[in-house]
Design a protein around this motif. Sequence first.
Motif, PDB file in Angstrom:
ATOM      1  N   PRO A 150       9.366   2.293   2.616  1.00 51.34           N
ATOM      2  CA  PRO A 150      10.511   3.332   2.208  1.00 51.34           C
ATOM      3  C   PRO A 150      11.185   2.508   0.966  1.00 51.34           C
ATOM      4  O   PRO A 150      12.757   2.360   1.142  1.00 51.34           O
ATOM      5  N   ARG A 151      10.831   2.213  -0.704  1.00 51.29           N
ATOM      6  CA  ARG A 151      11.640   2.017  -1.178  1.00 51.29           C
ATOM      7  C   ARG A 151      11.697   2.958  -2.917  1.00 51.29           C
ATOM      8  O   ARG A 151      10.197   3.344  -2.711  1.00 51.29           O
ATOM      9  N   PRO A 152      12.049   2.717  -3.566  1.00 49.23           N
ATOM     10  CA  PRO A 152      11.590   3.059  -5.108  1.00 49.23           C
ATOM     11  C   PRO A 152      10.663   2.679  -5.176  1.00 49.23           C
ATOM     12  O   PRO A 152      10.190   1.662  -5.453  1.00 49.23           O
ATOM     13  N   PHE A 153       9.685   3.693  -5.954  1.00 51.80           N
ATOM     14  CA  PHE A 153       8.553   3.303  -6.342  1.00 51.80           C
ATOM     15  C   PHE A 153       7.687   4.163  -7.839  1.00 51.80           C
ATOM     16  O   PHE A 153       8.534   5.668  -7.159  1.00 51.80           O
ATOM     17  N   ARG A 154       6.914   4.374  -8.802  1.00 48.21           N
ATOM     18  CA  ARG A 154       6.786   4.937  -9.178  1.00 48.21           C
ATOM     19  C   ARG A 154       4.868   5.097  -9.194  1.00 48.21           C
ATOM     20  O   ARG A 154       4.160   4.045  -9.016  1.00 48.21           O
ATOM     21  N   ILE A 260       2.373  -9.272  -7.081  1.00 49.91           N
ATOM     22  CA  ILE A 260       1.716  -9.027  -6.312  1.00 49.91           C
ATOM     23  C   ILE A 260       0.953  -8.207  -5.739  1.00 49.91           C
ATOM     24  O   ILE A 260       1.472  -6.988  -6.405  1.00 49.91           O
ATOM     25  N   VAL A 261      -0.490  -8.022  -5.891  1.00 52.90           N
ATOM     26  CA  VAL A 261      -1.318  -6.728  -5.815  1.00 52.90           C
ATOM     27  C   VAL A 261      -1.946  -6.378  -4.609  1.00 52.90           C
ATOM     28  O   VAL A 261      -2.891  -7.583  -4.832  1.00 52.90           O
ATOM     29  N   GLU A 262      -1.781  -5.870  -3.883  1.00 53.24           N
ATOM     30  CA  GLU A 262      -2.378  -5.373  -3.018  1.00 53.24           C
ATOM     31  C   GLU A 262      -3.481  -4.426  -2.907  1.00 53.24           C
ATOM     32  O   GLU A 262      -2.997  -2.836  -3.196  1.00 53.24           O
ATOM     33  N   ASP A 263      -4.807  -4.558  -2.070  1.00 51.41           N
ATOM     34  CA  ASP A 263      -6.142  -3.764  -2.153  1.00 51.41           C
ATOM     35  C   ASP A 263      -5.929  -3.494  -1.156  1.00 51.41           C
ATOM     36  O   ASP A 263      -6.374  -3.498  -0.399  1.00 51.41           O
ATOM     37  N   ASP A 264      -5.452  -2.341  -0.884  1.00 53.50           N
ATOM     38  CA  ASP A 264      -5.872  -1.869   0.743  1.00 53.50           C
ATOM     39  C   ASP A 264      -7.135  -0.450   0.426  1.00 53.50           C
ATOM     40  O   ASP A 264      -6.227   0.668   0.585  1.00 53.50           O
ATOM     41  N   HIS A 265      -8.003  -1.242   0.186  1.00 52.08           N
ATOM     42  CA  HIS A 265      -9.184   0.068  -0.332  1.00 52.08           C
ATOM     43  C   HIS A 265      -9.563   0.275   1.004  1.00 52.08           C
ATOM     44  O   HIS A 265     -10.293   1.836   0.882  1.00 52.08           O
ATOM     45  N   PHE A 266      -9.919   0.498   2.413  1.00 44.94           N
ATOM     46  CA  PHE A 266      -9.702   0.898   3.659  1.00 44.94           C
ATOM     47  C   PHE A 266      -9.298   1.520   4.116  1.00 44.94           C
ATOM     48  O   PHE A 266      -8.867   2.197   4.653  1.00 44.94           O
ATOM     49  N   HIS A 283       9.865  -8.340  -6.797  1.00 40.88           N
ATOM     50  CA  HIS A 283      10.388  -7.845  -8.705  1.00 40.88           C
ATOM     51  C   HIS A 283       9.210  -6.827  -9.010  1.00 40.88           C
ATOM     52  O   HIS A 283       9.528  -5.858  -9.606  1.00 40.88           O
ATOM     53  N   ARG A 284       8.071  -7.583  -9.015  1.00 38.93           N
ATOM     54  CA  ARG A 284       7.171  -7.115  -9.485  1.00 38.93           C
ATOM     55  C   ARG A 284       5.944  -7.073  -8.612  1.00 38.93           C
ATOM     56  O   ARG A 284       4.867  -7.828  -7.483  1.00 38.93           O
ATOM     57  N   TRP A 285       5.480  -5.721  -8.072  1.00 39.81           N
ATOM     58  CA  TRP A 285       4.863  -5.631  -7.333  1.00 39.81           C
ATOM     59  C   TRP A 285       2.890  -4.201  -7.524  1.00 39.81           C
ATOM     60  O   TRP A 285       4.105  -3.575  -7.943  1.00 39.81           O
ATOM     61  N   ALA A 286       2.372  -4.089  -6.386  1.00 40.87           N
ATOM     62  CA  ALA A 286       1.689  -2.757  -6.753  1.00 40.87           C
ATOM     63  C   ALA A 286       0.978  -2.804  -5.415  1.00 40.87           C
ATOM     64  O   ALA A 286       0.216  -3.513  -4.957  1.00 40.87           O
ATOM     65  N   LEU A 287       0.395  -1.175  -4.749  1.00 43.99           N
ATOM     66  CA  LEU A 287       0.113  -0.727  -3.854  1.00 43.99           C
ATOM     67  C   LEU A 287      -0.959  -0.631  -4.618  1.00 43.99           C
ATOM     68  O   LEU A 287      -0.686   0.706  -4.571  1.00 43.99           O
ATOM     69  N   PRO A 297     -17.934   7.172  -2.877  1.00 43.77           N
ATOM     70  CA  PRO A 297     -18.304   5.645  -4.098  1.00 43.77           C
ATOM     71  C   PRO A 297     -17.658   6.696  -5.098  1.00 43.77           C
ATOM     72  O   PRO A 297     -17.597   6.264  -5.937  1.00 43.77           O
ATOM     73  N   ASP A 298     -18.055   7.913  -5.266  1.00 42.93           N
ATOM     74  CA  ASP A 298     -18.048   8.894  -6.624  1.00 42.93           C
ATOM     75  C   ASP A 298     -17.582   9.660  -7.325  1.00 42.93           C
ATOM     76  O   ASP A 298     -16.680   9.584  -8.203  1.00 42.93           O
ATOM     77  N   MET A 299     -16.105   9.694  -6.119  1.00 40.42           N
ATOM     78  CA  MET A 299     -15.262   9.927  -6.465  1.00 40.42           C
ATOM     79  C   MET A 299     -14.061   8.593  -7.002  1.00 40.42           C
ATOM     80  O   MET A 299     -13.349   7.822  -6.037  1.00 40.42           O
ATOM     81  N   ARG A 300     -13.634   8.351  -7.794  1.00 36.61           N
ATOM     82  CA  ARG A 300     -13.079   8.133  -8.801  1.00 36.61           C
ATOM     83  C   ARG A 300     -11.573   7.761  -9.274  1.00 36.61           C
ATOM     84  O   ARG A 300     -11.768   8.073 -10.245  1.00 36.61           O
ATOM     85  N   LEU A 301     -11.219   7.334  -8.177  1.00 37.44           N
ATOM     86  CA  LEU A 301     -10.063   7.950  -7.952  1.00 37.44           C
ATOM     87  C   LEU A 301      -8.860   7.094  -7.226  1.00 37.44           C
ATOM     88  O   LEU A 301      -9.915   6.495  -5.547  1.00 37.44           O
ATOM     89  N   ALA A 302      -7.974   6.498  -7.378  1.00 34.81           N
ATOM     90  CA  ALA A 302      -7.068   5.344  -6.843  1.00 34.81           C
ATOM     91  C   ALA A 302      -5.744   5.970  -6.783  1.00 34.81           C
ATOM     92  O   ALA A 302      -5.675   5.565  -8.050  1.00 34.81           O
ATOM     93  N   VAL A 303      -4.833   5.523  -5.873  1.00 28.11           N
ATOM     94  CA  VAL A 303      -3.395   6.073  -6.014  1.00 28.11           C
ATOM     95  C   VAL A 303      -2.398   4.898  -6.349  1.00 28.11           C
ATOM     96  O   VAL A 303      -3.105   3.761  -5.402  1.00 28.11           O
ATOM     97  N   THR A 304      -1.868   4.308  -7.361  1.00 28.63           N
ATOM     98  CA  THR A 304      -1.238   2.881  -7.405  1.00 28.63           C
ATOM     99  C   THR A 304       0.326   3.076  -7.061  1.00 28.63           C
ATOM    100  O   THR A 304       0.730   4.471  -7.777  1.00 28.63           O
ATOM    101  N   ALA A 305       1.474   3.186  -6.436  1.00 25.66           N
ATOM    102  CA  ALA A 305       2.552   2.677  -6.261  1.00 25.66           C
ATOM    103  C   ALA A 305       2.994   1.418  -6.437  1.00 25.66           C
ATOM    104  O   ALA A 305       2.266  -0.040  -6.481  1.00 25.66           O
ATOM    105  N   SER A 306       3.945   1.750  -7.178  1.00 29.80           N
ATOM    106  CA  SER A 306       4.607   0.176  -7.721  1.00 29.80           C
ATOM    107  C   SER A 306       5.905  -0.092  -8.541  1.00 29.80           C
ATOM    108  O   SER A 306       6.625   0.843  -8.834  1.00 29.80           O
ATOM    109  N   ASP A 307       6.871  -1.222  -8.926  1.00 32.25           N
ATOM    110  CA  ASP A 307       8.357  -1.406  -9.494  1.00 32.25           C
ATOM    111  C   ASP A 307       7.827  -0.434 -10.603  1.00 32.25           C
ATOM    112  O   ASP A 307       6.807  -0.513 -11.312  1.00 32.25           O
ATOM    113  N   PRO A 308       9.125  -0.077 -11.724  1.00 37.90           N
ATOM    114  CA  PRO A 308       9.018   0.869 -12.426  1.00 37.90           C
ATOM    115  C   PRO A 308       8.817   0.021 -13.583  1.00 37.90           C
ATOM    116  O   PRO A 308       8.083   0.491 -14.050  1.00 37.90           O
TER     117      PRO A 308
END
Length: 453
Positions: A150-154, A260-266, A283-287, A297-308
């Motif tokens: 619950p913080r600003p992200f893009r 910091i990159v969190e890969d929450d793949h599951f 300051h620098r992060w991405a989920l 697996p053929d749905m080649r798509l991921a959502v990434t939330a990160s700092d501005p």
Amino acid sequence: MAQARDRDDVSDRIAGATAAEISESVRDLVDRGELAPGDHLPSVRALAARLGVNRNTVLAAYRSLVTARIAITGGRTGTTVLGPAQNPDEGFTAGTVLRDIGSGNPDAAHLPDLAAAFAGVEPAHVLYGESVIDPALAEWATEWIAADHPRPFRLSITAGAVDAVERLLAQSLVQGDRVGLEDPCFLSSIHTARLAGYAPVAIPVDREGMTVEGLRTALESGARAIICTPRAHNPTGVGISAARAMALREVLAEHPHVLIVEDDHFSLLSTTPYSSIIAPTHHRWALVRSVSKFLGPDMRLAVTASDPVTANRLALRLSPGTMWVSHVMQRLAAGMLRDTATQNLIADSGAHYAARNRAFVALLAERGVHAQGDDGLNVWVDVQGDTAEAARRLALRGWLARSGAEFALDQDGSTSDSHLRLTVHDLDEADTQRLVEDLATAIAGVRATGEGA
């Protein structure tokens, strides 16, 4: 491997006055075939004396060659040219007649019906310069991420989690930079770091996830990015506990600008709570959350939330004129993720994987074999011996297993080479019982051999 030639024979072909020039000289010789796999490079002392440079200059050149997987350092054997990289990867092994229990794949029977999903997609042309994110997917993903952050992200949309991690590192690191990776480590993360020329730093993983001391050591060594799996760690299946996450946050508090990159793949399939190591003040992060494990697996798509700042840099690599993810794919994913039947299937699938893995671990425990399958698609089996021999014995019984050594980042300090990673959730009861018996027999044989050595 070709027969190694004497170092003196190649010494006079290497030139340069800086580490970069020496490294490029060696790379050029390798590219032209004048240095072959197995050839020894001159000692640091000898090459420095011939070129008239400081030994640290040659040492830095050799380190860059090792980082780029062009050479390998072997202690007393010196630095040796490597052949073409043979990197193991996820998925089925081609050309085998054995039953593959090392693929790491989801169960196709527990994936949504794509034909039905496509029927609900309303195609429309998207032209150059238009928004790179489909509004329906953006709305769903924003709600999903905001529930945990619950913080600003893009938001950014990439062609899968591996694509996201690769782009995130590329916008923050340069060749030679250190990046902290879990040990044992997801295969694609190892490949991404090494192929880009980054220097991987091993952070050990225990039953509560990434270790505090390992993270501290990586940061003190100068790591500029950390890749972390918060749950369903591949290959061990562990998740970061709430207490461990808080302890890791305390260490990271002194390094707020390390990415910091969190890969929450599951993610949606996970039976483990999500405990993030990303503090609200970092300051620098991405989920990163991919859909491949629950939509396919053929749905080649991921959502990434990160700092501005990170999002702006990532956007330059996903511009509306070149590299966006197909809106048809995005609309397909959004439709499935909002569909009640698909949501129920995902929940049932997560419970299925957890139950099958727990049952397999329990059956092994009855035969004196320790294994863990806390979360995820795989089971991590402790052979307590030579995994290559255990895999060979399993192959004689018709099974193709994956050695834990493939996931080891620190070849000298990792315990991965005493484990097997198995994918067993899609086995029926008869095959499960047969594998348990064959595995227990193979491990007993390995242990007996080791004790008699």
